[in-house]
Structures are given as C-alpha cells and as structure tokens.
Design a protein around this motif. Structure first.
Motif, PDB file in Angstrom:
ATOM      1  N   SER A   1       0.868  -1.173   0.000  1.00  0.00           N
ATOM      2  CA  SER A   1       0.000   0.000   0.000  1.00  0.00           C
ATOM      3  C   SER A   1       0.908   1.227   0.000  1.00  0.00           C
ATOM      4  O   SER A   1       1.682   1.431   0.942  1.00  0.00           O
ATOM      5  CB  SER A   1      -0.908   0.006   1.228  1.00  0.00           C
ATOM      6  N   TYR A   2       0.814   2.021  -1.055  1.00  0.00           N
ATOM      7  CA  TYR A   2       1.725   3.167  -1.239  1.00  0.00           C
ATOM      8  C   TYR A   2       0.955   4.475  -1.175  1.00  0.00           C
ATOM      9  O   TYR A   2      -0.044   4.644  -1.873  1.00  0.00           O
ATOM     10  CB  TYR A   2       2.425   3.033  -2.592  1.00  0.00           C
ATOM     11  N   MET A   3       1.399   5.368  -0.316  1.00  0.00           N
ATOM     12  CA  MET A   3       0.819   6.704  -0.239  1.00  0.00           C
ATOM     13  C   MET A   3       1.836   7.707  -0.765  1.00  0.00           C
ATOM     14  O   MET A   3       2.849   7.966  -0.110  1.00  0.00           O
ATOM     15  CB  MET A   3       0.458   7.058   1.207  1.00  0.00           C
ATOM     16  N   PRO A   4       1.602   8.264  -1.962  1.00  0.00           N
ATOM     17  CA  PRO A   4       2.552   9.254  -2.493  1.00  0.00           C
ATOM     18  C   PRO A   4       2.466  10.570  -1.741  1.00  0.00           C
ATOM     19  O   PRO A   4       1.476  10.846  -1.055  1.00  0.00           O
ATOM     20  CB  PRO A   4       2.097   9.425  -3.948  1.00  0.00           C
ATOM     21  N   THR A   5       3.490  11.383  -1.864  1.00  0.00           N
ATOM     22  CA  THR A   5       3.496  12.663  -1.148  1.00  0.00           C
ATOM     23  C   THR A   5       2.505  13.651  -1.753  1.00  0.00           C
ATOM     24  O   THR A   5       1.914  14.456  -1.043  1.00  0.00           O
ATOM     25  CB  THR A   5       4.927  13.260  -1.124  1.00  0.00           C
ATOM     26  N   GLU A   6       2.279  13.576  -3.073  1.00  0.00           N
ATOM     27  CA  GLU A   6       1.359  14.520  -3.696  1.00  0.00           C
ATOM     28  C   GLU A   6      -0.089  14.151  -3.384  1.00  0.00           C
ATOM     29  O   GLU A   6      -0.386  13.011  -3.054  1.00  0.00           O
ATOM     30  CB  GLU A   6       1.570  14.582  -5.220  1.00  0.00           C
ATOM     31  N   ASN A   7      -0.973  15.131  -3.477  1.00  0.00           N
ATOM     32  CA  ASN A   7      -2.390  14.875  -3.228  1.00  0.00           C
ATOM     33  C   ASN A   7      -3.003  14.245  -4.480  1.00  0.00           C
ATOM     34  O   ASN A   7      -3.095  14.878  -5.521  1.00  0.00           O
ATOM     35  CB  ASN A   7      -3.126  16.174  -2.872  1.00  0.00           C
ATOM     36  N   PHE A   8      -3.410  12.990  -4.364  1.00  0.00           N
ATOM     37  CA  PHE A   8      -3.914  12.234  -5.505  1.00  0.00           C
ATOM     38  C   PHE A   8      -5.432  12.116  -5.503  1.00  0.00           C
ATOM     39  O   PHE A   8      -6.010  11.456  -6.358  1.00  0.00           O
ATOM     40  CB  PHE A   8      -3.299  10.825  -5.490  1.00  0.00           C
TER      41      PHE A   8
ATOM     42  N   LEU B   1      -6.384  17.720   7.565  1.00  0.00           N
ATOM     43  CA  LEU B   1      -7.410  16.707   7.334  1.00  0.00           C
ATOM     44  C   LEU B   1      -7.096  15.879   6.089  1.00  0.00           C
ATOM     45  O   LEU B   1      -7.308  14.661   6.060  1.00  0.00           O
ATOM     46  CB  LEU B   1      -8.788  17.362   7.193  1.00  0.00           C
ATOM     47  N   THR B   2      -6.570  16.530   5.053  1.00  0.00           N
ATOM     48  CA  THR B   2      -6.186  15.808   3.836  1.00  0.00           C
ATOM     49  C   THR B   2      -5.088  14.791   4.138  1.00  0.00           C
ATOM     50  O   THR B   2      -5.133  13.640   3.684  1.00  0.00           O
ATOM     51  CB  THR B   2      -5.701  16.789   2.750  1.00  0.00           C
ATOM     52  N   GLY B   3      -4.094  15.213   4.926  1.00  0.00           N
ATOM     53  CA  GLY B   3      -3.009  14.311   5.304  1.00  0.00           C
ATOM     54  C   GLY B   3      -3.512  13.112   6.088  1.00  0.00           C
ATOM     55  O   GLY B   3      -3.111  11.972   5.830  1.00  0.00           O
TER      56      GLY B   3
END
Length: 236
Positions: free
Chosen positions: A80-87, A135-137
C-alpha cells in the motif's frame, strides 16, 4: 538461504535519468514487524526508491524481491503506497474516496477505514476540496492503512501538516502496527517521527550513507536520530 522474516529485498539497485544518477547500487533488506525511516533531504532519492519498489518507475539495473519473489504485477499488490502529492479528486467527498479505494483494491477494509475516519474526526460527507492540509493528510494515511497488505509505504506523510495532525498520523501508524507487516516511512521531519522508528536508512545523493537499528545508532553515536541526521547532512 533466505531469511524467513524477510519481506522486501533490494539488490544492487541503480536508477539513472539520462546522465543523472538518482540511485546508485542500493542493497538493503526489510524485515517484518519493523517500522523503517527512510531519511534524507529533498533530492536524496527517497521518492525514486519508493516508486521503483511500487513498480511505478523502472530501475536501470538491480533487483527488487517481495516475499522472496521478483517484483511483478502480482507482488505489487502486497504494497500500500501513499505518495506525497495529493492524488484525491477535489470533486469527491470523503465517502467517495473510500468507495474508490474499495473498488480499486480487493484487500481494502471499508469498515476499518470508516472507523479510523470517525476516530480522527474526518466526516465522510466532507468535500475533499474543502479539507485543510491536516485533514487531507490524515485522510490519505487512513486510506493507505485501511488496506490489508504486507508492506505500507508512506512518502512524507507529515509534509505540510500541522503539529496536532502529525501526532494523529503517528498514532494511526502505531495503532496499525502488526508484527507480520512492515512500514517504510520517508521523511525529513525526523524529530517528529523518530520515537516510532525501529530502523533508519539515511540516503544521500542516491546512496545509503548509513543504515541500522535506531536504538543502536543512538547509543553508538551518543545522540538522537535527529542529531545524527544533522551530522550526516550538515554540509548539504
């Protein structure tokens, strides 16, 4: 003979972009039940390494093994990969993001996601475009951790997030800890995260500058991981 605790192995990994070397001869083994800090300033190679592990970038040379199998479409499903940019789509509500993940991944646990969102006070009816950076983070991390996989990779999960939200994200990671799984967290905000790290990898100019157990490094260098970070990168 392979290590039964081994979950991810990288051998002699190099990545070149034209004449620029982004990663050079990286060899490292990740074990189950550990939280790894992938540390270094911007441009050190952290995101490139994660994207190669995830199969989003192709290495120039070297090998990646997941659960002793070469990286493939099938093995990538273990991460499970969470990129740094908002996707996340701005037009979505939080509940739409949950449904999107549930549709995308068979291993996604929607009930678990909603429980986390309730605990961290992210309303499913909130529109993503209206969410604060904190909240997005928290939402991004909650979605990533709601998959039931072997490896969780979070790229700069604390970036641009307020202090209270950082604490919440740290709590989420520690609550999701499982001795059968492995967590790889890239960051340059070392003081915020060092208390939960079992092992640390310092990357510098695409090379491993230092790697070891966090507590052993603290004792041998008589300083915190943050202090060691400042030492390693003082001339950067």
């Amino acid at each position: 003979m392979s290590n039964l605790n081994e979950i991810l192995k990288i051998e002699n990994l190099t990545k070149k972009y034209y004449n620029k070397i982004a990663l050079e001869d990286i060899s490292i083994t990740f074990e189950r039940g550990k939280i790894y800090g992938l540390l270094g300033p911007n441009g050190s190679g952290k995101t490139t390494l994660m994207k190669i592990i995830m199969g989003l970038h192709k290495q120039t040379s070297g090998e990646v093994f997941i659960n002793n199998n070469p990286l493939s479409y099938e093995s990538k499903s273990s991460i499970s990969y969470m990129p740094t940019e908002n996707f996340l789509y701005d037009s979505f509500k939080v509940k739409h993001a949950v449904k999107f993940y549930a549709d995308m991944y068979d291993d996604f646990r929607a009930d678990y996601a909603y429980k986390i969102l309730n605990d961290i006070k992210v309303d499913p009816e909130f529109k993503i475009s209206k969410l604060s950076s904190g909240l997005t983070g928290k939402l991004k991390v909650a979605l990533a951790l709601s998959r039931d996989v072997d490896i969780y990779m979070l790229d700069e999960p604390l970036n641009g997030v307020d202090v209270l939200s950082r604490d919440t994200i740290m709590e989420l990671i520690t609550k999701c800890y499982d001795e059968k799984k492995s967590f790889i967290i890239s960051t340059h905000l070392v003081s915020e995260i060092e208390t939960i790290l079992d092992s640390v990898i310092f990357l510098r100019d695409g090379k491993i500058e230092l790697f070891g157990e966090a507590e052993e490094l603290r004792q041998s260098h008589v300083t915190s991981i943050e202090g060691l970070y400042k030492e390693v990168y003082k001339n950067v």
